[in-house]
Write an enzyme that holds these catalytic residues in place. Structure first.
Site, PDB file in Angstrom:
ATOM      1  N   ASN A   9       0.867  -1.176   0.000  1.00 49.63           N
ATOM      2  CA  ASN A   9       0.000   0.000   0.000  1.00 49.63           C
ATOM      3  C   ASN A   9       0.906   1.229   0.000  1.00 49.63           C
ATOM      4  OD1 ASN A   9      -1.829   2.031   0.474  1.00 49.63           O
ATOM      5  ND2 ASN A   9      -2.308   1.429   2.580  1.00 49.63           N
ATOM      6  N   TRP A  10       1.061   1.799  -1.188  1.00 51.84           N
ATOM      7  CA  TRP A  10       1.982   2.942  -1.316  1.00 51.84           C
ATOM      8  C   TRP A  10       1.399   4.212  -0.705  1.00 51.84           C
ATOM      9  CZ3 TRP A  10       4.830   3.080  -6.750  1.00 51.84           C
ATOM     10  CH2 TRP A  10       5.687   1.975  -6.820  1.00 51.84           C
ATOM     11  N   LYS A  11       0.094   4.206  -0.365  1.00 54.77           N
ATOM     12  CA  LYS A  11      -0.575   5.421   0.129  1.00 54.77           C
ATOM     13  C   LYS A  11      -0.294   6.571  -0.857  1.00 54.77           C
ATOM     14  CE  LYS A  11      -0.205   3.518   4.714  1.00 54.77           C
ATOM     15  NZ  LYS A  11      -0.304   3.726   6.149  1.00 54.77           N
ATOM     16  N   HIS A  95      -9.684   1.545   4.271  1.00 55.42           N
ATOM     17  CA  HIS A  95      -8.466   1.718   5.076  1.00 55.42           C
ATOM     18  C   HIS A  95      -8.762   2.708   6.201  1.00 55.42           C
ATOM     19  CE1 HIS A  95      -4.442   2.901   6.262  1.00 55.42           C
ATOM     20  NE2 HIS A  95      -4.006   1.795   5.693  1.00 55.42           N
ATOM     21  N   GLU A  97      -7.191   5.109   7.309  1.00 54.44           N
ATOM     22  CA  GLU A  97      -6.910   6.517   6.966  1.00 54.44           C
ATOM     23  C   GLU A  97      -8.086   7.115   6.189  1.00 54.44           C
ATOM     24  OE1 GLU A  97      -3.041   5.822   5.242  1.00 54.44           O
ATOM     25  OE2 GLU A  97      -2.264   5.409   7.242  1.00 54.44           O
ATOM     26  N   GLU A 168      -5.984  -4.509  10.432  1.00 50.50           N
ATOM     27  CA  GLU A 168      -4.961  -3.502  10.691  1.00 50.50           C
ATOM     28  C   GLU A 168      -5.313  -2.718  11.957  1.00 50.50           C
ATOM     29  OE1 GLU A 168      -2.669  -2.352   6.882  1.00 50.50           O
ATOM     30  OE2 GLU A 168      -4.446  -1.105   6.986  1.00 50.50           O
ATOM     31  N   GLY A 174       2.023   2.493  10.925  1.00 48.54           N
ATOM     32  CA  GLY A 174       3.050   3.524  10.828  1.00 48.54           C
ATOM     33  C   GLY A 174       3.693   3.893  12.156  1.00 48.54           C
ATOM     34  N   SER A 210       2.808  -1.864  10.575  1.00 47.04           N
ATOM     35  CA  SER A 210       4.237  -1.918  10.920  1.00 47.04           C
ATOM     36  C   SER A 210       4.906  -3.253  10.577  1.00 47.04           C
ATOM     37  CB  SER A 210       4.440  -1.573  12.399  1.00 47.04           C
ATOM     38  OG  SER A 210       4.088  -0.212  12.625  1.00 47.04           O
ATOM     39  N   GLY A 231       2.597  -0.960   4.410  1.00 46.77           N
ATOM     40  CA  GLY A 231       2.637   0.452   4.046  1.00 46.77           C
ATOM     41  C   GLY A 231       4.071   0.915   3.861  1.00 46.77           C
ATOM     42  N   GLY A 232       4.612   1.571   4.882  1.00 47.88           N
ATOM     43  CA  GLY A 232       5.933   2.189   4.806  1.00 47.88           C
ATOM     44  C   GLY A 232       7.020   1.307   4.215  1.00 47.88           C
TER      45      GLY A 232
HETATM   46  P1  PGA Z   1       2.462   0.538   7.772  1.00 47.93           P
HETATM   47  O1  PGA Z   1       1.043   0.783   7.093  1.00 47.93           O
HETATM   48  O2  PGA Z   1       2.995  -0.763   7.233  1.00 47.93           O
HETATM   49  O3  PGA Z   1       3.280   1.707   7.372  1.00 47.93           O
HETATM   50  O4  PGA Z   1       2.232   0.458   9.250  1.00 47.93           O
HETATM   51  C1  PGA Z   1       0.162  -0.286   6.849  1.00 47.93           C
HETATM   52  C2  PGA Z   1      -1.083   0.225   6.201  1.00 47.93           C
HETATM   53  O5  PGA Z   1      -1.532   1.349   6.521  1.00 47.93           O
HETATM   54  O6  PGA Z   1      -1.675  -0.451   5.353  1.00 47.93           O
END
Ligand code: PGA
Length: 246
Positions: A9-11, A95, A97, A168, A174, A210, A231-232
């Site tokens: 997930n590149w966001k 998600h 977010e 999640e 994050g 994470s 994500g990250g």
């Molecule tokens: P993260 O994000 O791996 O940076 O914690 C995961 C996500 O939001 O899908």
């Protein structure tokens, strides 16, 4: 070990430079016939470049959202059909977010997932508890309810077991914090049992929050964990390959 699905997930990150850097490594990994599926979910404008770069490989493409309608006066939105036409097989929905920043409700996620299924996409439906909900001791009940309300069931117009859930915990996204393996297994087992009743078959459940190369192996080794939503760490070639190889 069963087949695992690893989703990047590149966001709202990415660039032509990142695509040029990461795709040769992905192609080489995929050519080695790995025991996992990789799905890259970049921001919309990069779908086409990734589609070209990953052409002829087993690496799949996904988006990070879609609208519940096929077309219409919805400025700034993108439909599931458009995603299919641009090479997507998957779409991340609900998600945390988007739930927090765009006020997305379970009902909206349910409608988007229904549209995604109708268009032939596999929805990746995200659910997860806040830290306060985890501290209350009711995280499992809360997340199971969120999953049921966000997920089309056989009574919906399009019955379909081809969906993925991504558990999640919001407090793990994050932050570098990760639930214990016992907490992850407990949640995944509860989700599979409850969703088996809801859907008829237990869905695959990915873990997200994470995930890094350094902690991926024990998480992915859990029988109830069918993969990871990353994500990250998906923006760093070596980190992401480390997770794929875990
Ligand atoms: P993260 O994000 O791996 O940076 O914690 C995961 C996500 O939001 O899908």
């Amino acid at each position: 070990m069963t087949h695992k699905t690893i989703i990047a997930n590149w966001k709202m990150h990415g660039s032509a430079t990142l695509i040029n850097e990461i795709t040769p490594a992905l192609l080489a990994w995929s050519a080695a016939d790995p025991y996992a599926t990789a799905i890259i979910c970049p921001p919309f404008p990069y779908l086409n470049a990734l589609k070209q770069a990953l052409f002829d490989s087993d690496v799949k493409l996904g988006a990070q959202d879609c609208h519940a309608k096929s077309s219409g006066a919805y400025t700034g939105d993108v439909s599931a059909e458009m995603l299919v036409e641009n090479g997507c097989t998957h779409v991340i929905l609900g998600h945390s977010e988007r739930r927090a920043q765009h006020g997305e409700t379970n009902e909206q996620v349910h409608a988007k997932a229904t549209a995604a299924l109708a268009a032939g996409l596999t929805p990746v439906i995200c659910i997860g508890e806040s830290l306060a909900q985890r501290s209350s001791g009711n995280a499992v009940e809360i997340v199971v309810e969120q999953a049921k309300q966000s997920t089309p069931n056989p009574q919906s117009p399009i019955p379909n077991p081809h969906l993925l859930l991504a558990y999640e915990p919001i407090w793990a996204i994050g932050t570098g914090k990760v639930p214990s393996l016992e907490e992850i297994a407990e949640m995944h087992q509860a989700l599979k049992a409850a969703m088996k009743e809801h859907l008829g078959t237990p869905p695959a459940v990915l873990y997200g929050g994470s995930v890094k190369a350094a902690n991926a192996a024990p998480i992915l080794a859990l029988e109830s964990v069918d993969g990871a939503l990353v994500g990250g760490a998906s923006l760093d070639k070596n980190e992401f390959l480390g997770i794929l190889n875990a």
